[in-house]
Design a protein around this motif. Structure first.
Motif, PDB file in Angstrom:
ATOM      1  N   GLY A 169      -0.044   8.068  20.517  1.00  0.00           N
ATOM      2  CA  GLY A 169      -1.558   8.015  21.306  1.00  0.00           C
ATOM      3  C   GLY A 169      -1.689   7.971  22.908  1.00  0.00           C
ATOM      4  N   GLY A 170      -0.430   6.843  23.000  1.00  0.00           N
ATOM      5  CA  GLY A 170      -0.261   6.287  24.459  1.00  0.00           C
ATOM      6  C   GLY A 170       1.038   6.928  25.301  1.00  0.00           C
ATOM      7  N   GLY A 171       1.021   7.718  24.639  1.00  0.00           N
ATOM      8  CA  GLY A 171       2.118   8.162  25.249  1.00  0.00           C
ATOM      9  C   GLY A 171       2.669   9.163  24.523  1.00  0.00           C
ATOM     10  N   GLY A 172       3.023  10.471  25.515  1.00  0.00           N
ATOM     11  CA  GLY A 172       4.473  11.906  24.855  1.00  0.00           C
ATOM     12  C   GLY A 172       5.350  12.247  24.246  1.00  0.00           C
ATOM     13  N   ILE A 173       5.881  12.394  24.162  1.00  0.00           N
ATOM     14  CA  ILE A 173       7.151  12.913  23.530  1.00  0.00           C
ATOM     15  C   ILE A 173       8.425  12.866  24.645  1.00  0.00           C
ATOM     16  N   ARG A 174       9.354  12.345  25.241  1.00  0.00           N
ATOM     17  CA  ARG A 174      10.647  12.686  25.625  1.00  0.00           C
ATOM     18  C   ARG A 174      11.691  13.243  25.079  1.00  0.00           C
ATOM     19  N   PHE A 175      12.763  13.695  25.994  1.00  0.00           N
ATOM     20  CA  PHE A 175      13.176  14.783  25.498  1.00  0.00           C
ATOM     21  C   PHE A 175      14.606  14.366  26.434  1.00  0.00           C
ATOM     22  N   GLU A 176      15.835  13.552  25.378  1.00  0.00           N
ATOM     23  CA  GLU A 176      17.403  13.533  26.390  1.00  0.00           C
ATOM     24  C   GLU A 176      18.121  15.080  26.618  1.00  0.00           C
ATOM     25  N   ALA A 177      18.296  14.489  27.236  1.00  0.00           N
ATOM     26  CA  ALA A 177      19.157  15.972  27.808  1.00  0.00           C
ATOM     27  C   ALA A 177      20.641  15.946  27.680  1.00  0.00           C
ATOM     28  N   LEU A 178      21.630  16.444  26.653  1.00  0.00           N
ATOM     29  CA  LEU A 178      22.284  16.473  25.536  1.00  0.00           C
ATOM     30  C   LEU A 178      23.587  17.627  26.701  1.00  0.00           C
ATOM     31  N   LEU A 179      24.384  17.559  27.405  1.00  0.00           N
ATOM     32  CA  LEU A 179      25.883  18.572  26.794  1.00  0.00           C
ATOM     33  C   LEU A 179      26.531  18.521  25.748  1.00  0.00           C
ATOM     34  N   ARG A 180      26.214  19.843  25.931  1.00  0.00           N
ATOM     35  CA  ARG A 180      27.550  20.180  24.526  1.00  0.00           C
ATOM     36  C   ARG A 180      28.217  21.598  25.460  1.00  0.00           C
ATOM     37  N   VAL A 181      29.504  21.080  24.746  1.00  0.00           N
ATOM     38  CA  VAL A 181      30.695  22.312  25.646  1.00  0.00           C
ATOM     39  C   VAL A 181      31.561  22.338  24.241  1.00  0.00           C
ATOM     40  N   GLU A 182      31.605  23.876  24.504  1.00  0.00           N
ATOM     41  CA  GLU A 182      32.940  24.354  23.645  1.00  0.00           C
ATOM     42  C   GLU A 182      33.396  25.017  24.435  1.00  0.00           C
ATOM     43  N   ASP A 183      34.524  25.737  24.879  1.00  0.00           N
ATOM     44  CA  ASP A 183      35.569  26.661  25.475  1.00  0.00           C
ATOM     45  C   ASP A 183      36.395  27.542  24.486  1.00  0.00           C
ATOM     46  N   PRO A 184      36.820  28.751  24.765  1.00  0.00           N
ATOM     47  CA  PRO A 184      37.035  29.612  23.747  1.00  0.00           C
ATOM     48  C   PRO A 184      38.644  29.159  23.711  1.00  0.00           C
ATOM     49  N   ASP A 185      39.655  28.525  24.653  1.00  0.00           N
ATOM     50  CA  ASP A 185      40.958  27.572  23.850  1.00  0.00           C
ATOM     51  C   ASP A 185      40.865  26.831  23.071  1.00  0.00           C
ATOM     52  N   LEU A 186      39.990  25.520  24.008  1.00  0.00           N
ATOM     53  CA  LEU A 186      39.849  23.902  23.798  1.00  0.00           C
ATOM     54  C   LEU A 186      38.724  23.565  21.926  1.00  0.00           C
ATOM     55  N   GLY A 187      38.603  25.035  22.090  1.00  0.00           N
ATOM     56  CA  GLY A 187      37.372  24.903  21.511  1.00  0.00           C
ATOM     57  C   GLY A 187      35.704  23.819  21.253  1.00  0.00           C
ATOM     58  N   LYS A 188      35.903  22.917  20.558  1.00  0.00           N
ATOM     59  CA  LYS A 188      34.614  21.863  20.910  1.00  0.00           C
ATOM     60  C   LYS A 188      34.765  20.639  21.884  1.00  0.00           C
ATOM     61  N   VAL A 189      34.410  20.316  23.001  1.00  0.00           N
ATOM     62  CA  VAL A 189      34.955  19.195  23.882  1.00  0.00           C
ATOM     63  C   VAL A 189      34.438  18.252  24.028  1.00  0.00           C
ATOM     64  N   ASN A 190      34.015  16.692  23.619  1.00  0.00           N
ATOM     65  CA  ASN A 190      33.173  15.771  23.824  1.00  0.00           C
ATOM     66  C   ASN A 190      33.049  15.543  25.722  1.00  0.00           C
ATOM     67  N   PRO A 191      31.756  15.700  25.505  1.00  0.00           N
ATOM     68  CA  PRO A 191      30.932  15.852  27.059  1.00  0.00           C
ATOM     69  C   PRO A 191      31.121  14.162  27.450  1.00  0.00           C
ATOM     70  N   GLU A 192      31.645  13.359  27.384  1.00  0.00           N
ATOM     71  CA  GLU A 192      32.297  12.228  27.893  1.00  0.00           C
ATOM     72  C   GLU A 192      33.155  12.406  28.242  1.00  0.00           C
ATOM     73  N   LEU A 193      34.157  13.373  27.724  1.00  0.00           N
ATOM     74  CA  LEU A 193      35.625  13.676  28.300  1.00  0.00           C
ATOM     75  C   LEU A 193      35.571  14.553  29.392  1.00  0.00           C
ATOM     76  N   VAL A 194      34.316  15.438  29.641  1.00  0.00           N
ATOM     77  CA  VAL A 194      34.376  15.979  30.436  1.00  0.00           C
ATOM     78  C   VAL A 194      33.378  15.580  32.211  1.00  0.00           C
ATOM     79  N   PHE A 195      32.729  14.518  31.103  1.00  0.00           N
ATOM     80  CA  PHE A 195      32.093  13.734  32.398  1.00  0.00           C
ATOM     81  C   PHE A 195      33.642  12.846  33.115  1.00  0.00           C
ATOM     82  N   LEU A 196      34.524  12.289  32.274  1.00  0.00           N
ATOM     83  CA  LEU A 196      35.425  11.892  32.732  1.00  0.00           C
ATOM     84  C   LEU A 196      36.090  12.259  33.668  1.00  0.00           C
TER      85      LEU A 196
END
Length: 533
Positions: free
Chosen positions: A291-318
């Motif tokens: 009642g004191g405030g609405g719900i906020r949503f954190e945006a989280l990157l999801r990375v998947e490449d045809p050659d590499l498969g799933k990739v850690n998003p933190e490695l992408v930003f690095l």
């Protein structure tokens, strides 16, 4: 022939050594990411590889007795060295790519052409061409050289791609021995391709032969010196990766594989973060009192490449940090997150979104006006966007940060300190920076149910932050016990799998509808909100 056998065996051993050193140099060049480092690495690697190939070709010619009977001329020999270095410089950038196989084979062909031209100049230094060219031998030499260079590059490509599924396994010694054996017929074809006419007596330039041998020794010493530097450069890269990784998160990254994984990711960044390829999920940040405030949503990157498969998003930003495109990447993520959240602005239970950001992006002079223009275009309300920055990044970029946060606050964008308490926290920053809130790291509530010291720490932190008029969010809520404790001891908002897992943007309205239908006033203690079926 028996007298020449030791010489041929020595030539074979040197050929294997050349293949080994060239492979080490290519691996090191493949690990470079930012533009300046790549140019520097490619230039130094091509200098050594060209010199080694030139040395190998020159030593091979000395195996033929009549090749040295007429002395040597330095000018063609020097031009031969330059051609081989330049062809290596032109080919190496394409030999280290992993996305286009034809480009790798084309680079192998370019290297082979440079080898053929360099060999022609090399033999011209030891004799005079008759003008005859045996095209069958030329073609065979070209095919062998292209196949060897392209084949080894493709094997290296496969080894780098496998690094995402396990440890990096470079070329084996068997591969290098095979490459050395292939050099023997290659050199025989090169020698047979351009017949020479030799003078009957030694020319006046015979004294140049020792100089030529000295140049060969110089090439070997140059390559040996370059190889000796590889270990130090690898350590420097790992230290840089560790420092840059703190910009986004204090959580441990698999940096032991960064030498192979980051260049692969950097090569794909335009596709991974481009308009067609960018993917994100959103995890709810649920207030203790709905009642004191609405719900906020954190945006989280999801990375998947045809050659590499799933990739850690933190490695992408690095990889973005190393490549120098962090600001562009952050703005791409912001564009996607704002546009994806536009339909939720009409949902009463939704308060907005939170997006992780690097200080470099926030400190850009035009950033507040750029954000304002984007939000106005989408019709998003004031206060819709919060930006999260790690405490390490805030401390490192403290100069100018106050003004940047104040300019964002003027347009209704709040800045939250992320991962507080996971590293070397600076309490003075909480007073100096005009923050909207603080997010306590998940490490603080690990084993919270059984660790009384952690309970006391979290309780006092919540009390202190509340006294500083900062909103407190706790992430990593994984159990009902954590939920109940944090509800009772001062947390304003909670985030974690026990409340809701990250979800694609198209599922957010459904999730919000269930929350609004089941809970109008307050999040019941011990009754976590379930994910949509």
């Amino acid at each position: 022939m028996g007298d020449l056998l030791p010489a041929w065996l020595l030539f074979l051993a040197f050929s294997i050594l050349v293949v080994h050193i060239c492979q080490l140099l290519v691996e090191q060049a493949a690990g470079s990411i930012d533009a300046f480092e790549r140019r520097s690495q490619f230039t130094r690697a091509s200098l050594c590889i060209g010199a080694l190939v030139w040395c190998l070709d020159a030593l091979g010619l000395f195996l033929y007795q009549n090749m040295t009977q007429g002395g040597a001329r330095l000018a063609p020999a020097i031009f031969s060295l330059m051609v081989m270095i330049l062809s290596a410089r032109a080919a190496i950038p394409s030999l280290v790519v992993t996305r286009h196989r034809p480009r790798i084979l084309g680079a192998g062909g370019l290297l082979a052409l440079g080898m053929l031209l360099g060999h022609y100049l090399q033999v011209s230094a030891l004799g005079r061409p008759t003008g005859e060219i045996r095209w069958q031998a030329v073609l065979l030499a070209f095919l062998i050289a292209t196949g060897m260079a392209g084949g080894l590059a493709l094997r290296h490509r496969s080894a780098r791609l496998r690094a995402f599924k396990g440890g990096f396994r470079p070329l084996s010694w068997w591969d290098k021995v095979l490459g050395g054996l292939v050099i023997l017929p290659l050199h025989a074809c090169l020698t047979a391709s351009v017949p020479l006419a030799f003078p009957a007596t030694r020319g006046a330039s015979a004294e140049a032969l020792p100089v030529l041998l000295a140049l060969v020794l110089f090439g070997v010493m140059l390559a040996a010196s370059r190889v000796a530097d590889l270990t130090a450069e690898g350590q420097r890269r790992r230290m840089l990766d560790r420092a840059l990784s703190l910009v986004r998160s204090v959580n441990g990254l698999p940096l032991e594989q960064s030498a192979t994984s980051l260049p692969l990711i950097a090569e794909r960044i335009p596709v991974l973060l481009g308009v067609p390829g960018l993917r994100m999920h959103f995890q709810p940040i649920v207030p203790v009192h709905l009642g004191g405030g609405g719900i906020r949503f954190e945006a989280l990157l999801r990375v998947e490449d045809p050659d590499l498969g799933k990739v850690n998003p933190e490695l992408v930003f690095l990889a973005c940090e190393r490549k120098g495109c962090t600001e562009w990447a952050d703005r791409q993520v912001l564009i996607f997150a704002l546009e994806a959240s536009r339909p939720w602005a009409l949902e009463p239970a939704c308060a907005g979104i939170s997006v992780n950001l690097a200080p470099l992006t926030l400190l850009a002079e035009d950033f507040p006006s750029w954000v304002q223009a984007r939000m106005d275009r989408l019709g998003l309300p004031v206060g819709w966007l919060h930006l999260e920055i790690t405490e390490h990044a805030m401390i490192a970029a403290s100069e100018g940060l106050v003004d940047a946060i104040l300019r964002l606050r003027e347009i209704g964008v709040g800045v939250v300190m992320d991962d507080f308490g996971a590293g070397f926290s600076s309490l003075g920053v909480l007073v100096e920076l005009p923050l909207t809130g603080v997010k306590l790291d998940r490490a603080l509530i690990a084993h919270l149910a059984v660790n009384r010291d952690r309970q006391a720490l979290v309780r006092h932190l919540c009390c202190m932050l509340r006294d500083l008029r900062l909103k407190v969010t706790v992430e990593g809520v994984e159990s009902e016990t954590d939920l109940c404790f944090l509800q009772c001891h001062g947390a304003d908002s909670l985030q974690g799998y026990h409340l809701a897992k990250p979800m694609p943007p198209d599922l957010v309205p459904t999730w919000l509808g269930r929350v609004e239908a089941t809970t109008r006033a307050e999040l019941p203690r011990g009754c976590p909100i379930a994910d949509p079926a």
